[in-house]
Motif scaffolding. Structure first.
Motif, PDB file in Angstrom:
ATOM      1  N   CYS A 184    -107.035  32.432 -12.241  1.00  0.00           N
ATOM      2  CA  CYS A 184    -106.005  31.643 -10.338  1.00  0.00           C
ATOM      3  C   CYS A 184    -105.323  33.305  -9.710  1.00  0.00           C
ATOM      4  O   CYS A 184    -104.821  33.512 -10.658  1.00  0.00           O
ATOM      5  CB  CYS A 184    -105.783  30.762 -10.755  1.00  0.00           C
ATOM      6  N   VAL A 185    -105.762  33.532  -8.881  1.00  0.00           N
ATOM      7  CA  VAL A 185    -105.409  34.188  -8.630  1.00  0.00           C
ATOM      8  C   VAL A 185    -104.612  33.223  -7.044  1.00  0.00           C
ATOM      9  O   VAL A 185    -105.218  32.845  -6.612  1.00  0.00           O
ATOM     10  CB  VAL A 185    -106.341  35.234  -7.198  1.00  0.00           C
ATOM     11  N   ALA A 186    -103.024  34.372  -7.549  1.00  0.00           N
ATOM     12  CA  ALA A 186    -102.536  33.058  -6.182  1.00  0.00           C
ATOM     13  C   ALA A 186    -102.025  34.556  -5.305  1.00  0.00           C
ATOM     14  O   ALA A 186    -101.543  35.534  -5.456  1.00  0.00           O
ATOM     15  CB  ALA A 186    -100.901  32.776  -6.424  1.00  0.00           C
ATOM     16  N   VAL A 187    -101.492  34.335  -3.979  1.00  0.00           N
ATOM     17  CA  VAL A 187    -101.096  34.797  -2.734  1.00  0.00           C
ATOM     18  C   VAL A 187    -100.137  34.808  -1.599  1.00  0.00           C
ATOM     19  O   VAL A 187     -99.417  33.299  -1.915  1.00  0.00           O
ATOM     20  CB  VAL A 187    -101.892  34.940  -1.832  1.00  0.00           C
ATOM     21  N   THR A 188     -98.657  35.481  -1.964  1.00  0.00           N
ATOM     22  CA  THR A 188     -97.577  35.080  -1.153  1.00  0.00           C
ATOM     23  C   THR A 188     -97.446  35.139  -0.218  1.00  0.00           C
ATOM     24  O   THR A 188     -96.391  34.932   0.683  1.00  0.00           O
ATOM     25  CB  THR A 188     -96.649  35.358  -2.149  1.00  0.00           C
ATOM     26  N   PHE A 189     -98.821  35.251   1.523  1.00  0.00           N
ATOM     27  CA  PHE A 189     -98.370  36.257   2.196  1.00  0.00           C
ATOM     28  C   PHE A 189     -97.832  34.753   2.756  1.00  0.00           C
ATOM     29  O   PHE A 189     -97.326  35.600   4.270  1.00  0.00           O
ATOM     30  CB  PHE A 189    -100.596  36.606   2.448  1.00  0.00           C
ATOM     31  N   VAL A 190     -98.333  33.721   3.156  1.00  0.00           N
ATOM     32  CA  VAL A 190     -97.594  33.065   3.732  1.00  0.00           C
ATOM     33  C   VAL A 190     -96.248  32.347   4.070  1.00  0.00           C
ATOM     34  O   VAL A 190     -95.631  31.803   4.641  1.00  0.00           O
ATOM     35  CB  VAL A 190     -98.836  31.785   4.097  1.00  0.00           C
ATOM     36  N   GLY A 191     -96.036  32.667   2.439  1.00  0.00           N
ATOM     37  CA  GLY A 191     -94.879  32.791   1.758  1.00  0.00           C
ATOM     38  C   GLY A 191     -94.293  31.505   1.451  1.00  0.00           C
ATOM     39  O   GLY A 191     -93.053  30.666   1.749  1.00  0.00           O
TER      40      GLY A 191
END
Length: 229
Positions: A184-191
């Protein structure tokens, strides 16, 4: 089964960000039925399937047909907003979709959203061609953090879950991926969720933007390399 990594994408908050359209749709829906709806309510239920949200916030005892009727109204409001305002891919997504395709990686969507929403979003972003399978909230009985949506996507791709990598932005989605024995890759861009919470949920790689992710990193995730730094 394919030997290459298989990629499974969450949509809202990962491919695109239409959270504000969702919030406004829920707020309008709540006003129509005479119930309050706050930002805290939205944050507490983001990523859940509509029946779960409706029972948690509005009608705890609502039967499935009633949930379907109410959820359809909310999604009508949401799709009208998206059609009016449009949407676009988040940073790095277009490149990754193209590079995964060029590398021969099969790709699927695994989302809690209804099929009509996914059709609209993939159409507006011209990305449907990248996905050999699209699994929506209507295709599963259990929502995230249950792994059913991702396991269904893997099965449709003919991919071993151990060679799948999920792209997510939500804690429940990360938990679902790990429950399915997937990378799993998790992205925090949208917060919506902090990097710390996403790591605690089990994400193998947490990034601020998908612009940071490379095909080589994803290959390493399913090659037995463990967590990627």
């Amino acid at each position: 089964m394919t030997h290459n990594p298989a990629i499974i994408w969450d949509v809202d908050g990962t491919l695109v960000d239409t959270a504000e359209q969702h919030f406004r749709a829920w707020a309008k829906f709540a006003a129509e039925i005479g119930h309050p709806f706050t930002r805290a309510d939205f944050a507490a239920t983001f990523g859940m399937r509509n029946p779960e949200i409706i029972r948690k916030l509005f009608f705890p005892d609502a039967a499935d047909p009633r949930c379907q009727e109410l959820g359809a109204r909310k999604e009508d409001l949401y799709r009208a907003s998206v059609r009016e305002e449009g949407t676009q891919l988040l940073p790095g997504v277009g490149r990754l979709l193209s590079e995964f395709a060029a590398a021969g990686y099969s790709q699927a969507v695994g989302s809690s959203a209804p099929p009509g929403n996914l059709e609209l979003l993939l159409g507006l972003t011209d990305t449907r061609r990248y996905f050999a399978a699209v699994v929506s909230g209507d295709d599963v009985r259990r929502g995230k953090p249950d792994p059913e949506v991702f396991l269904t996507a893997a099965a449709k791709l003919g991919a071993d879950p151990l060679r799948c990598v999920v792209f997510e932005d939500a804690v429940a989605g990360v938990e679902a991926a790990k429950a399915g024995a997937m990378g799993c890759v998790a992205v925090t861009f949208v917060g919506h969720h902090s990097a710390e919470k996403l790591r605690a949920a089990g994400a193998d790689l947490v990034v601020a933007s998908l612009e940071e992710v490379t095909v080589a990193q994803i290959a390493a995730l399913v090659g037995g390399a463990g967590t990627v730094n």
